[in-house]
Write an enzyme that holds these catalytic residues in place. Structure first.
Site, PDB file in Angstrom:
ATOM      1  N   LYS A  22      68.837  40.569  22.747  1.00  0.00           N
ATOM      2  CA  LYS A  22      68.141  39.324  22.364  1.00  0.00           C
ATOM      3  C   LYS A  22      68.192  38.289  23.494  1.00  0.00           C
ATOM      4  O   LYS A  22      67.178  37.707  23.852  1.00  0.00           O
ATOM      5  CB  LYS A  22      68.784  38.746  21.102  1.00  0.00           C
ATOM      6  CG  LYS A  22      68.294  37.353  20.779  1.00  0.00           C
ATOM      7  CD  LYS A  22      69.025  36.738  19.618  1.00  0.00           C
ATOM      8  CE  LYS A  22      70.371  36.133  19.945  1.00  0.00           C
ATOM      9  NZ  LYS A  22      70.376  34.750  20.418  1.00  0.00           N
ATOM     10  N   ASN A  23      69.381  38.078  24.045  1.00  0.00           N
ATOM     11  CA  ASN A  23      69.511  37.004  25.024  1.00  0.00           C
ATOM     12  C   ASN A  23      68.799  37.319  26.344  1.00  0.00           C
ATOM     13  O   ASN A  23      68.352  36.411  27.038  1.00  0.00           O
ATOM     14  CB  ASN A  23      70.985  36.664  25.265  1.00  0.00           C
ATOM     15  CG  ASN A  23      71.583  35.913  24.079  1.00  0.00           C
ATOM     16  OD1 ASN A  23      70.846  35.457  23.201  1.00  0.00           O
ATOM     17  ND2 ASN A  23      72.903  35.804  24.039  1.00  0.00           N
ATOM     18  N   CYS A 120      71.711  27.770  16.890  1.00  0.00           N
ATOM     19  CA  CYS A 120      72.846  27.737  15.974  1.00  0.00           C
ATOM     20  C   CYS A 120      73.667  26.489  16.259  1.00  0.00           C
ATOM     21  O   CYS A 120      73.863  26.121  17.416  1.00  0.00           O
ATOM     22  CB  CYS A 120      73.750  28.941  16.220  1.00  0.00           C
ATOM     23  SG  CYS A 120      73.054  30.495  15.700  1.00  0.00           S
ATOM     24  N   ARG A 125      76.228  21.312  22.713  1.00  0.00           N
ATOM     25  CA  ARG A 125      75.814  22.225  23.774  1.00  0.00           C
ATOM     26  C   ARG A 125      74.918  21.463  24.742  1.00  0.00           C
ATOM     27  O   ARG A 125      73.698  21.493  24.634  1.00  0.00           O
ATOM     28  CB  ARG A 125      75.106  23.442  23.172  1.00  0.00           C
ATOM     29  CG  ARG A 125      76.044  24.245  22.291  1.00  0.00           C
ATOM     30  CD  ARG A 125      75.338  25.347  21.535  1.00  0.00           C
ATOM     31  NE  ARG A 125      75.067  26.506  22.345  1.00  0.00           N
ATOM     32  CZ  ARG A 125      74.657  27.674  21.849  1.00  0.00           C
ATOM     33  NH1 ARG A 125      74.470  27.820  20.564  1.00  0.00           N
ATOM     34  NH2 ARG A 125      74.421  28.699  22.636  1.00  0.00           N
ATOM     35  N   ASP A 309      80.449  35.442  21.766  1.00  0.00           N
ATOM     36  CA  ASP A 309      79.563  35.927  20.699  1.00  0.00           C
ATOM     37  C   ASP A 309      80.183  37.074  19.895  1.00  0.00           C
ATOM     38  O   ASP A 309      79.580  37.542  18.931  1.00  0.00           O
ATOM     39  CB  ASP A 309      78.209  36.369  21.288  1.00  0.00           C
ATOM     40  CG  ASP A 309      77.344  35.183  21.673  1.00  0.00           C
ATOM     41  OD1 ASP A 309      77.737  34.036  21.394  1.00  0.00           O
ATOM     42  OD2 ASP A 309      76.261  35.401  22.261  1.00  0.00           O
ATOM     43  N   ARG A 401      68.196  36.083  13.022  1.00  0.00           N
ATOM     44  CA  ARG A 401      67.815  35.585  14.343  1.00  0.00           C
ATOM     45  C   ARG A 401      68.149  36.600  15.428  1.00  0.00           C
ATOM     46  O   ARG A 401      67.504  36.612  16.485  1.00  0.00           O
ATOM     47  CB  ARG A 401      68.583  34.295  14.668  1.00  0.00           C
ATOM     48  CG  ARG A 401      68.243  33.159  13.757  1.00  0.00           C
ATOM     49  CD  ARG A 401      69.047  31.974  14.134  1.00  0.00           C
ATOM     50  NE  ARG A 401      68.711  31.678  15.530  1.00  0.00           N
ATOM     51  CZ  ARG A 401      68.819  30.501  16.079  1.00  0.00           C
ATOM     52  NH1 ARG A 401      69.268  29.504  15.380  1.00  0.00           N
ATOM     53  NH2 ARG A 401      68.503  30.327  17.330  1.00  0.00           N
TER      54      ARG A 401
HETATM   55  C1  UD1 Z   1      74.203  31.735  25.999  1.00  0.00           C
HETATM   56  C2  UD1 Z   1      73.861  32.674  24.870  1.00  0.00           C
HETATM   57  C3  UD1 Z   1      74.858  32.526  23.737  1.00  0.00           C
HETATM   58  C4  UD1 Z   1      76.280  32.700  24.268  1.00  0.00           C
HETATM   59  C5  UD1 Z   1      76.531  31.795  25.464  1.00  0.00           C
HETATM   60  C6  UD1 Z   1      77.890  32.052  26.128  1.00  0.00           C
HETATM   61  C7  UD1 Z   1      71.452  32.838  25.080  1.00  0.00           C
HETATM   62  C8  UD1 Z   1      70.132  32.490  24.509  1.00  0.00           C
HETATM   63  N1  UD1 Z   1      72.526  32.364  24.418  1.00  0.00           N
HETATM   64  O1  UD1 Z   1      74.100  30.419  25.474  1.00  0.00           O
HETATM   65  O2  UD1 Z   1      74.566  33.520  22.759  1.00  0.00           O
HETATM   66  O3  UD1 Z   1      77.186  32.362  23.243  1.00  0.00           O
HETATM   67  O4  UD1 Z   1      75.522  32.006  26.465  1.00  0.00           O
HETATM   68  O5  UD1 Z   1      77.986  33.381  26.517  1.00  0.00           O
HETATM   69  O6  UD1 Z   1      71.573  33.544  26.051  1.00  0.00           O
HETATM   70  N2  UD1 Z   1      77.413  23.856  29.194  1.00  0.00           N
HETATM   71  C9  UD1 Z   1      77.469  22.585  29.741  1.00  0.00           C
HETATM   72  N3  UD1 Z   1      76.354  22.119  30.365  1.00  0.00           N
HETATM   73  C10 UD1 Z   1      75.206  22.833  30.461  1.00  0.00           C
HETATM   74  C11 UD1 Z   1      75.179  24.131  29.907  1.00  0.00           C
HETATM   75  C12 UD1 Z   1      76.293  24.597  29.284  1.00  0.00           C
HETATM   76  O7  UD1 Z   1      78.483  21.910  29.667  1.00  0.00           O
HETATM   77  O8  UD1 Z   1      74.238  22.350  31.047  1.00  0.00           O
HETATM   78  C13 UD1 Z   1      78.619  24.406  28.533  1.00  0.00           C
HETATM   79  C14 UD1 Z   1      78.398  24.721  27.070  1.00  0.00           C
HETATM   80  O9  UD1 Z   1      78.591  23.596  26.261  1.00  0.00           O
HETATM   81  C15 UD1 Z   1      79.421  25.798  26.842  1.00  0.00           C
HETATM   82  C16 UD1 Z   1      79.428  26.556  28.176  1.00  0.00           C
HETATM   83  O10 UD1 Z   1      78.898  25.659  29.128  1.00  0.00           O
HETATM   84  O11 UD1 Z   1      80.678  25.233  26.645  1.00  0.00           O
HETATM   85  C17 UD1 Z   1      78.648  27.834  28.187  1.00  0.00           C
HETATM   86  O12 UD1 Z   1      77.315  27.603  27.744  1.00  0.00           O
HETATM   87  P1  UD1 Z   1      76.083  28.500  28.229  1.00  0.00           P
HETATM   88  O13 UD1 Z   1      76.594  29.659  29.006  1.00  0.00           O
HETATM   89  O14 UD1 Z   1      75.086  27.598  28.868  1.00  0.00           O
HETATM   90  O15 UD1 Z   1      75.527  29.012  26.859  1.00  0.00           O
HETATM   91  P2  UD1 Z   1      74.022  29.174  26.449  1.00  0.00           P
HETATM   92  O16 UD1 Z   1      73.196  29.548  27.638  1.00  0.00           O
HETATM   93  O17 UD1 Z   1      73.603  28.032  25.614  1.00  0.00           O
END
Ligand code: UD1
Length: 434
Positions: A22-23, A120, A125, A309, A401
């Site tokens: 999915k991701n 979710c 985030r 996850d 989802r």
């Molecule tokens: C993606 C995955 C999600 C998974 C996560 C971590 C998708 C669509 N979703 O989510 O299923 O749980 O990776 O493996 O691929 N952060 C910041 N600033 C930012 C971005 C992130 O502080 O600009 C922090 C977040 O709050 C979190 C951490 O970095 O604590 C990791 O987030 P991130 O890897 O960005 O997760 P997603 O891409 O949202």
């Protein structure tokens, strides 16, 4: 409202085939609009998140056709970009990965406006790292009314970007924008998840020049245009991990097919550590367990660490071991909301800060519980399949989802699960399963 009715207590046995990731799909489908040519994407999981993103892609003018259940043709040539392209519809706010359209459209048109991500609710985030990356490439990023983000640039010029936190989304988004920028971009402290490599491979198949994906330094040399491509998405690491833990929690024996065992190493090694048997083949894994499971300690980390996850599914499994386990969540806040529901099923778990202290119990009993997010929902399904008696799980829209035909796949390994919609359906299920 649809619910799952589950009668547990049976060891699950048989085979299951894992869908596309999915991701990875969410990044790849968004990247496909970066060319005016047709892209054909295979192994797209048929889950509501990918359908939602495809609707949003269609709504900005791209041509989207399903060739079969898992193959989609996307042509970004029909998008009309008059400098006003705005991605905002009832669909896009439902998924967090809508932010991939920011990077993809910024790269292609040097302008994008996207409604703020949903997804979710697993804690705050932020997307500051995405914005930092776009700004480093020369874009002006601003918030406009109605919770939309606008990114705009005359030119995108390659730069050196150090991510302050390892972010999957920011890594993919910056990679996409930089792919159609000018000159060389270096992303340091990049995320290394398998789906980052998959999105990079897809962009390279479209003519991009990206090196180092899968390591913490990614180098992108901008190209002036991308062309059409055919591409097949990698298998879903988390769907595979979910069935692995399901086999262990129910003391079953499941052959999980269409996987890349290397992507499952963190999960396989924890399951082996607690007493399960994991046998790796070229593109499948067999997972079995019987008798007593041992406790362990887990800390979620970016890949190749233990995936956040899989945290909830693993907690449901450890809650049925003998002894005390500790799971520490280091990626997201607010990711223990399933704990209250597991306690209703008989689990003994205490949350302290970002750790869950899990005292194993010999069994769960069926209960009415509620999924609070996608992976929490999966954990409740696992717990219900292991529990004695009948459970009803609410809010399965979250589970849909990210899990394709989840109930069907579980029935194929002997699980008693049905989608029910009314009290009458529940009564019928109870009569049928006895
Ligand atoms: C993606 C995955 C999600 C998974 C996560 C971590 C998708 C669509 N979703 O989510 O299923 O749980 O990776 O493996 O691929 N952060 C910041 N600033 C930012 C971005 C992130 O502080 O600009 C922090 C977040 O709050 C979190 C951490 O970095 O604590 C990791 O987030 P991130 O890897 O960005 O997760 P997603 O891409 O949202």
């Amino acid at each position: 409202m649809e619910q799952y009715a589950i009668k547990g207590g049976k060891a699950l046995e048989g085979e299951v085939t894992i869908a596309g990731a999915k991701n990875a799909a969410l990044g790849i489908l968004a990247a496909a609009v970066m060319t005016d040519d047709e892209c054909i994407i295979e192994n797209v999981p048929d889950v509501s998140d990918t359908r939602t993103l495809l609707k949003a892609i269609e709504n900005i003018g791209a041509t989207v056709k399903y060739i079969d259940k898992h193959t989609v043709s996307i042509c970004g040539g029909s998008i009309v970009s008059d400098g006003n392209l705005c991605v905002d519809d009832e669909y896009i706010r439902k998924i967090r990965a809508s932010y991939y359209l920011l990077g993809a459209l910024l790269g292609k048109y040097k302008y994008s406006q996207v409604a703020l991500p949903g997804g979710c609710d697993i804690g705050s985030r932020p997307i500051d790292q995405h914005i930092k990356g776009f700004e480093a490439l020369g874009a002006k990023v601003s918030m406009v009314n109605g919770g939309k983000i606008t990114a705009k640039a005359d030119r995108l010029i390659g730069n050196h970007i150090y991510l302050d936190v390892v972010s999957v989304g920011a890594t993919i988004n910056i990679m996409m924008a930089a792919a159609l920028g000018e000159g060389k971009t270096t992303i340091e402290n990049a995320a290394k998840e398998p789906h980052i490599v998959d999105v990079a491979n897809f962009l390279n198949t479209m003519g991009a020049n990206i090196k180092g994906a899968g390591t913490d330094v990614i180098r992108v040399r901008g190209v002036s245009r991308l062309h059409g491509a055919e591409y097949s998405i990698i298998p879903d690491q988390i769907e595979a991990g979910t069935f692995m833990t399901m086999a262990v929690a129910t003391r079953g024996n499941i052959l999980i097919k269409n996987v890349i065992p290397k992507h499952l190493e963190a999960i396989s090694s924890k399951l082996s550590e607690i007493g399960a048997t994991v046998i790796e083949y070229d593109d499948s894994v067999r997972v079995m367990a019987d008798g007593v499971l041992k406790p362990t300690q887990i800390k979620t980390l970016p890949y190749p660490g233990f995936p956040t996850d899989m945290q909830a599914q693993m907690a449901a499994t450890l809650a049925l071991s003998e002894g005390t386990s500790i799971i520490t969540e280091s990626i997201f806040e607010n990711r223990f909301r399933y704990v209250a529901e597991l306690i209703r099923m008989g689990a003994d778990i205490r949350v302290e800060g970002n750790s869950a202290i899990i005292k194993g119990v010999p069994k769960f009993s069926g209960a009415n519980v509620q999924a609070s997010d996608l992976r929490a929902g999966a954990a409740l399904v696992i717990a219900a399949l292991a529990a004695e008696g009948i459970s009803i799980i609410d809010d399965i829209k979250y589970i849909k989802r990210g899990y394709e035909d989840f109930d069907e796949k579980i029935r194929a390994v002997g699980g008693e699960i049905e989608i029910v919609d009314t009290e009458k359906d529940i009564q019928k299920f109870k009569l049928r399963v006895g």
